[in-house]
Design a protein around this motif. Structure first.
Motif, short mmCIF file in Angstrom:
data_model
loop_
_atom_site.label_atom_id
_atom_site.label_comp_id
_atom_site.label_asym_id
_atom_site.label_seq_id
_atom_site.Cartn_x
_atom_site.Cartn_y
_atom_site.Cartn_z
N ALA A 72 4.47 -4.24 -7.40
CA ALA A 72 5.26 -3.33 -6.59
C ALA A 72 4.58 -3.03 -5.25
O ALA A 72 5.24 -2.98 -4.21
CB ALA A 72 5.52 -2.03 -7.34
N GLY A 73 3.26 -2.84 -5.29
CA GLY A 73 2.53 -2.60 -4.05
C GLY A 73 2.59 -3.78 -3.11
O GLY A 73 2.78 -3.62 -1.90
N GLU A 74 2.48 -4.98 -3.66
CA GLU A 74 2.58 -6.19 -2.84
C GLU A 74 3.98 -6.32 -2.25
O GLU A 74 4.14 -6.64 -1.07
CB GLU A 74 2.22 -7.42 -3.66
N ALA A 75 5.00 -6.05 -3.06
CA ALA A 75 6.39 -6.13 -2.58
C ALA A 75 6.64 -5.11 -1.48
O ALA A 75 7.28 -5.42 -0.46
CB ALA A 75 7.36 -5.92 -3.74
N ARG A 80 7.66 -4.01 4.17
CA ARG A 80 7.42 -3.22 5.39
C ARG A 80 6.90 -4.10 6.52
O ARG A 80 7.26 -3.90 7.68
CB ARG A 80 6.47 -2.08 5.10
N ARG A 81 6.05 -5.04 6.19
CA ARG A 81 5.47 -5.93 7.21
C ARG A 81 6.53 -6.80 7.87
O ARG A 81 6.51 -7.01 9.08
CB ARG A 81 4.38 -6.80 6.60
N GLY A 83 9.86 -6.23 7.76
CA GLY A 83 11.08 -5.49 8.10
C GLY A 83 12.24 -5.83 7.19
O GLY A 83 13.30 -6.21 7.66
N ALA A 84 12.02 -5.70 5.88
CA ALA A 84 13.05 -6.01 4.88
C ALA A 84 13.42 -4.74 4.12
O ALA A 84 12.91 -4.49 3.02
CB ALA A 84 12.54 -7.09 3.94
N PRO A 85 14.31 -3.92 4.68
CA PRO A 85 14.62 -2.63 4.06
C PRO A 85 15.26 -2.74 2.68
O PRO A 85 15.01 -1.88 1.82
CB PRO A 85 15.56 -1.95 5.06
N ARG A 86 16.06 -3.76 2.43
CA ARG A 86 16.66 -3.90 1.10
C ARG A 86 15.60 -4.15 0.04
O ARG A 86 15.67 -3.62 -1.06
CB ARG A 86 17.69 -5.03 1.09
N CYS A 87 14.61 -4.95 0.37
CA CYS A 87 13.51 -5.20 -0.55
C CYS A 87 12.73 -3.91 -0.80
O CYS A 87 12.37 -3.59 -1.93
CB CYS A 87 12.60 -6.29 0.00
N VAL A 107 -1.63 3.56 -10.27
CA VAL A 107 -0.33 4.22 -10.09
C VAL A 107 -0.38 5.31 -9.01
O VAL A 107 0.49 5.34 -8.15
CB VAL A 107 0.23 4.74 -11.43
N PRO A 108 -1.38 6.21 -9.03
CA PRO A 108 -1.41 7.22 -7.96
C PRO A 108 -1.46 6.59 -6.54
O PRO A 108 -0.77 7.06 -5.64
CB PRO A 108 -2.67 8.03 -8.25
N ALA A 109 -2.23 5.53 -6.38
CA ALA A 109 -2.31 4.86 -5.09
C ALA A 109 -0.96 4.24 -4.71
O ALA A 109 -0.53 4.32 -3.55
CB ALA A 109 -3.40 3.80 -5.09
N PHE A 110 -0.31 3.62 -5.69
CA PHE A 110 1.01 3.04 -5.42
C PHE A 110 2.00 4.14 -5.02
O PHE A 110 2.78 3.97 -4.07
CB PHE A 110 1.56 2.26 -6.60
N LEU A 111 2.01 5.25 -5.76
CA LEU A 111 2.95 6.33 -5.45
C LEU A 111 2.70 6.88 -4.05
O LEU A 111 3.64 7.23 -3.33
CB LEU A 111 2.86 7.43 -6.50
N ALA A 112 1.42 6.97 -3.65
CA ALA A 112 1.10 7.42 -2.29
C ALA A 112 1.62 6.42 -1.26
O ALA A 112 2.18 6.81 -0.23
CB ALA A 112 -0.41 7.61 -2.15
N LEU A 113 1.45 5.14 -1.53
CA LEU A 113 1.97 4.10 -0.63
C LEU A 113 3.49 4.19 -0.53
O LEU A 113 4.05 4.11 0.57
CB LEU A 113 1.55 2.71 -1.14
N ALA A 114 4.15 4.37 -1.65
CA ALA A 114 5.61 4.46 -1.65
C ALA A 114 6.11 5.68 -0.90
O ALA A 114 7.18 5.64 -0.28
CB ALA A 114 6.13 4.47 -3.09
#
Length: 116
Positions: A72-75, A80-81, A83-87, A107-114
């Motif tokens: 999920a973090g990679e996706a 974002r890199r 510019g794929a808003p649907r993804c 998980v906490p790091a991913f949630l912060a990224l999201a």
């Protein structure tokens, strides 16, 4: 041409197509996602991002949050890199499922990224 992996993911895609993973075959679904990613050329970055979101969903269904956060973090980063808003929306739809695994590694790091 669309790639048919024989399953649907557990969230609604932004274009309104309802999608659900085949609950009785999550390991096979994950295998098909991985095989599909391996077939993608570099020029198909958006498709790769979608496959990564599907992979994360599959890992969540298998109760593998650490692996799910990686995909999920990679996706999310990729979407974002390029510019794929649907993804990015596909990944954002997974955030509530990650909430129950807040104590799992990554998980906490991913949630912060999201949330950023």
């Amino acid at each position: 041409m669309a790639l048919n992996l024989g399953f649907r993911v557990p969230f609604s895609e932004p274009d309104g197509h309802e999608a659900r993973l085949a609950g009785q075959f999550p390991r096979r679904v994950h295998q098909l996602i991985t095989e599909g990613q391996d077939l993608l050329p570099n020029s198909r970055a958006k498709t790769r991002g979608v496959f990564l979101a599907y992979e994360a969903a599959s890992h969540l269904q298998l109760k593998e949050p650490e692996l799910a956060t990686h995909a999920a973090g990679e996706a999310l980063t990729l979407s974002r890199r390029i510019g794929a808003p649907r993804c990015e929306q596909l990944v954002q739809h997974l955030v509530p499922d990650f909430q129950r695994y807040r104590a799992a590694d990554g998980v906490p790091a991913f949630l912060a990224l999201a949330a950023a």
